[in-house]
Design an enzyme around this catalytic site. Structure first.
Site, PDB file in Angstrom:
ATOM      1  N   ARG A  93     -17.534  -1.518  11.519  1.00 36.93           N
ATOM      2  CA  ARG A  93     -17.902  -2.267  12.714  1.00 36.93           C
ATOM      3  C   ARG A  93     -19.246  -2.982  12.507  1.00 36.93           C
ATOM      4  NH1 ARG A  93     -19.663   0.460  16.129  1.00 36.93           N
ATOM      5  NH2 ARG A  93     -19.685   2.509  15.147  1.00 36.93           N
TER       6      ARG A  93
ATOM      7  N   ASP B 241      -9.635  10.660  18.744  1.00 38.50           N
ATOM      8  CA  ASP B 241     -10.867   9.866  18.816  1.00 38.50           C
ATOM      9  C   ASP B 241     -11.385   9.561  20.226  1.00 38.50           C
ATOM     10  OD1 ASP B 241     -12.944   8.451  17.393  1.00 38.50           O
ATOM     11  OD2 ASP B 241     -11.993   6.586  18.006  1.00 38.50           O
TER      12      ASP B 241
ATOM     13  N   SER C 225     -18.782   9.690  13.304  1.00 39.80           N
ATOM     14  CA  SER C 225     -17.966   9.497  12.116  1.00 39.80           C
ATOM     15  C   SER C 225     -18.422  10.417  10.984  1.00 39.80           C
ATOM     16  CB  SER C 225     -18.054   8.032  11.661  1.00 39.80           C
ATOM     17  OG  SER C 225     -17.289   7.821  10.511  1.00 39.80           O
TER      18      SER C 225
ATOM     19  N   HIS D 118     -15.951  10.166  23.467  1.00 39.46           N
ATOM     20  CA  HIS D 118     -15.697   9.868  22.055  1.00 39.46           C
ATOM     21  C   HIS D 118     -15.433  11.205  21.369  1.00 39.46           C
ATOM     22  CE1 HIS D 118     -17.159   8.074  18.000  1.00 39.46           C
ATOM     23  NE2 HIS D 118     -15.876   7.861  18.175  1.00 39.46           N
TER      24      HIS D 118
ATOM     25  N   LYS E  41     -14.068  15.189  13.364  1.00 39.53           N
ATOM     26  CA  LYS E  41     -13.271  15.104  14.591  1.00 39.53           C
ATOM     27  C   LYS E  41     -11.774  15.089  14.291  1.00 39.53           C
ATOM     28  CE  LYS E  41     -14.321  11.465  16.920  1.00 39.53           C
ATOM     29  NZ  LYS E  41     -15.036  10.748  15.850  1.00 39.53           N
ATOM     30  N   THR E  42     -11.374  14.188  13.389  1.00 34.77           N
ATOM     31  CA  THR E  42      -9.950  14.043  13.079  1.00 34.77           C
ATOM     32  C   THR E  42      -9.436  15.242  12.297  1.00 34.77           C
ATOM     33  OG1 THR E  42     -10.128  11.631  13.088  1.00 34.77           O
ATOM     34  CG2 THR E  42      -8.253  12.576  11.935  1.00 34.77           C
TER      35      THR E  42
ATOM     36  N   LYS F 228     -12.102  -0.253  19.558  1.00 30.96           N
ATOM     37  CA  LYS F 228     -13.355   0.126  20.199  1.00 30.96           C
ATOM     38  C   LYS F 228     -13.683  -0.785  21.384  1.00 30.96           C
ATOM     39  CE  LYS F 228     -14.403   3.773  17.857  1.00 30.96           C
ATOM     40  NZ  LYS F 228     -14.148   5.091  18.494  1.00 30.96           N
TER      41      LYS F 228
ATOM     42  N   ARG G 278      -9.779   3.858   5.532  1.00 28.51           N
ATOM     43  CA  ARG G 278      -9.121   4.366   6.737  1.00 28.51           C
ATOM     44  C   ARG G 278      -7.606   4.263   6.637  1.00 28.51           C
ATOM     45  NH1 ARG G 278     -12.369   6.212  11.344  1.00 28.51           N
ATOM     46  NH2 ARG G 278     -14.478   5.433  10.958  1.00 28.51           N
TER      47      ARG G 278
END
Length: 535
Positions: free
Chosen positions: A61, A256, A237, A220, A241-242, A201, A321
């Site tokens: 981003r 997410d 990031s 988030h 989390k994932t 996003k 990704r």
């Protein structure tokens, strides 16, 4: 498509001021988007049938190029210290130039939804220049049923034209790349970047603006559910989390973005966007399996001669990704919803090697660490980063937060109190020393600690109070080396640990200064304390 559907399509494009003499591809499915992306030279196939695309200079981003329209409606509601303003006139000029640029282009349109809760959903029309972008966002957001498409009326329009180059002097932006968000008309314009994550996003940003006024907490976070109830995992990031939410023994709600409303938690999305750098089948079998499926989009993943992905190759970016529909995970929730969470996990990757692998937080400490949003960058992941650097991203997602953090923090604290939620801080970073000396926290240990927290057994453990941060740390947990629970004891040079801890505490205190006027005494008392380093 029926006449009603055609009128709805025309209304959506006209609303954003976008008309084209080219072909409009409306809600193409996966196979058709594969064909278009490959025919147009945008993407190629891997050996296992996934689609792979490369985004050029933008491999992540561009937060410095994101702008929010400042007008009478947003003036008092937007946190302008965190959001760069753009005038209505500048946005209108940008929109007019988008229209001219797209006048002869083929476009891809997807009608999708952000939010699995019927009462909170945001219908979004996403118009893209690239076919692979259309597949990406089709994977990531929620797809309406076929019978709903003809009567679909978007509340939000996103237009993504990577080939357009913004003019800073005319459009009030910083570079030729721009993400311009009008929260009044709910239009987002993206140009100069092929990184697909900007689209998803943008929906998150809009929901972060809309939901708090309804008493719904946008988060988030990832989320899953087991026999012991639902759990929410906040984290920036690279904190896990994932990975940690993709537990085969629990139902995955999402990886997410979620909301927490009157009826419980709900996913904003219909897919997952997982990091793949150093992805292995052994450590993350569920995510690895998705990379070998038709329909998955790989972003900036290097292929070998036989077109097999090399997930250890970070030569293009560490931010490789994969984007796939949620149902590619066997144990994923079909509804995207769960009840009120029983546990909240705040993830940090502490590269300083100071924090314990798990700690129990009081509600005030939870708000303190939520507003702090701490993790750390490590050497080599970004240009110019030669040693660990602290990163504080308030609410674990500052780039996507239009409102002041205190709004989100107070809402979270109220929900925690109302529903008696247990809160934990989990360090997935380094132990035995800082990055370069210590080692990464073993994922097996992290999973064992999480299992004990989620099934409720950890609440019965004996705890000590951490002298630096004041939170409660268990003395022993089955299946975890007890020494690891006391990070100081894992360092060969313990005075060096004390100096490192004092340094990190100072960073927390300095960062939190901007929030002190917005929190009460209980939260202020949850701040860490400076300790004298041992000799």
């Amino acid at each position: 498509m029926t006449e009603i559907g055609k009128r709805n399509l025309a209304w959506g494009i006209d609303k954003a001021g976008l008309k084209t003499s080219g072909k409009v591809h409306y809600n193409l499915g996966t196979a058709a988007l594969y064909e278009e992306a490959i025919r147009r030279g945008e993407a190629s196939l891997t050996a296992h049938g996934a689609l792979v695309a490369y985004t050029g200079q933008h491999t992540g981003r561009s937060p410095k190029d994101k702008f929010v329209v400042r007008n009478a409606a947003t003036e008092a509601d937007v946190w302008w210290d965190n959001n760069k303003p753009m005038s209505e006139a500048q946005f209108d000029a940008l929109l007019a130039d988008f229209t001219a640029h797209a006048a002869d282009k083929d476009l891809f349109v997807q009608d999708l939804v952000g939010g699995a809760d019927e009462n909170q959903k945001l219908p979004a029309r996403v118009v893209t220049e690239y076919a692979w972008h259309s597949l990406f966002i089709r994977n990531l957001l929620i797809r309406p049923a076929a019978e709903e498409l003809d009567r679909f009326v978007p509340s939000m329009t996103i237009i993504d034209l990577p080939s357009f180059r913004a003019d800073p002097a005319r459009h009030g932006c910083r570079t030729e790349t721009v993400i311009a968000v009008d929260l009044t008309r709910m239009i987002v314009l993206i140009s100069g970047s092929s990184y697909a994550g900007e689209m998803k996003k943008s929906v998150f940003t809009a929901l972060n603006y809309l939901l708090p006024s309804r008493g719904v907490m946008p988060m988030h976070c990832s989320a899953n559910e087991g026999p012991d109830g639902a759990a929410v995992f906040f984290g920036l990031s690279g904190t896990g989390k994932t990975t940690l939410s993709a537990d085969p023994s629990r139902t995955l709600i999402g990886d997410d973005e979620h909301g927490w409303g009157p009826d419980g938690i709900f996913n904003f999305e219909g897919g997952c966007y997982a990091k793949t750098i150093r992805l292995s089948e052994e450590a993350e079998p569920e995510i690895f399996a998705t990379t070998r499926r038709f329909g998955t989009v790989l972003e900036n993943v290097v292929l070998d001669y036989d077109r097999v992905p090399d997930f250890d190759d970070g030569s293009l970016t560490e931010n490789t990704r994969c984007a796939y529909p949620l149902d590619f995970i066997a144990n994923a929730s079909k509804s995207g919803r769960a009840g009120h969470p029983k546990n909240i996990i705040m993830l940090t990757a502490d590269a300083f090697g100071v924090m314990p692998p798990i700690a129990r937080l009081t509600p005030a400490q939870a708000m303190y660490h939520f507003l702090s949003g701490y993790t750390a960058k490590v050497a080599g992941t970004e240009k110019g980063v030669n040693e660990p650097e602290a990163t504080f991203s308030t609410c674990f997602g500052a780039p996507f937060m239009p409102r002041h953090p205190s709004e989100y923090g107070n809402l979270l604290r109220r929900l925690i109190a109302e529903h008696g939620v247990d809160c934990w801080l989990v360090n997935t970073g380094w132990t035995g020393g800082a990055y370069g000396t210590g080692k990464r926290m073993p994922i097996k240990a992290t999973r064992a600690l999480l299992a004990a927290a989620l099934d409720g057994s950890l609440k019965d453990a004996e705890f000590r109070t951490d002298p630096n941060f004041g939170f409660a740390v268990p003395l022993a947990v089955p299946g975890v080396d007890a020494a690891m629970l006391d990070p100081r004891s894992t360092w060969a040079d313990r005075p060096a640990y004390d100096r490192q801890a004092k340094r990190l505490v100072g960073m927390f205190i300095d960062n939190f200064g901007k929030f002190e006027a917005h929190v009460d005494a209980a939260v202020l008392s949850a701040a860490p304390r400076m300790q004298e380093a041992a000799e």
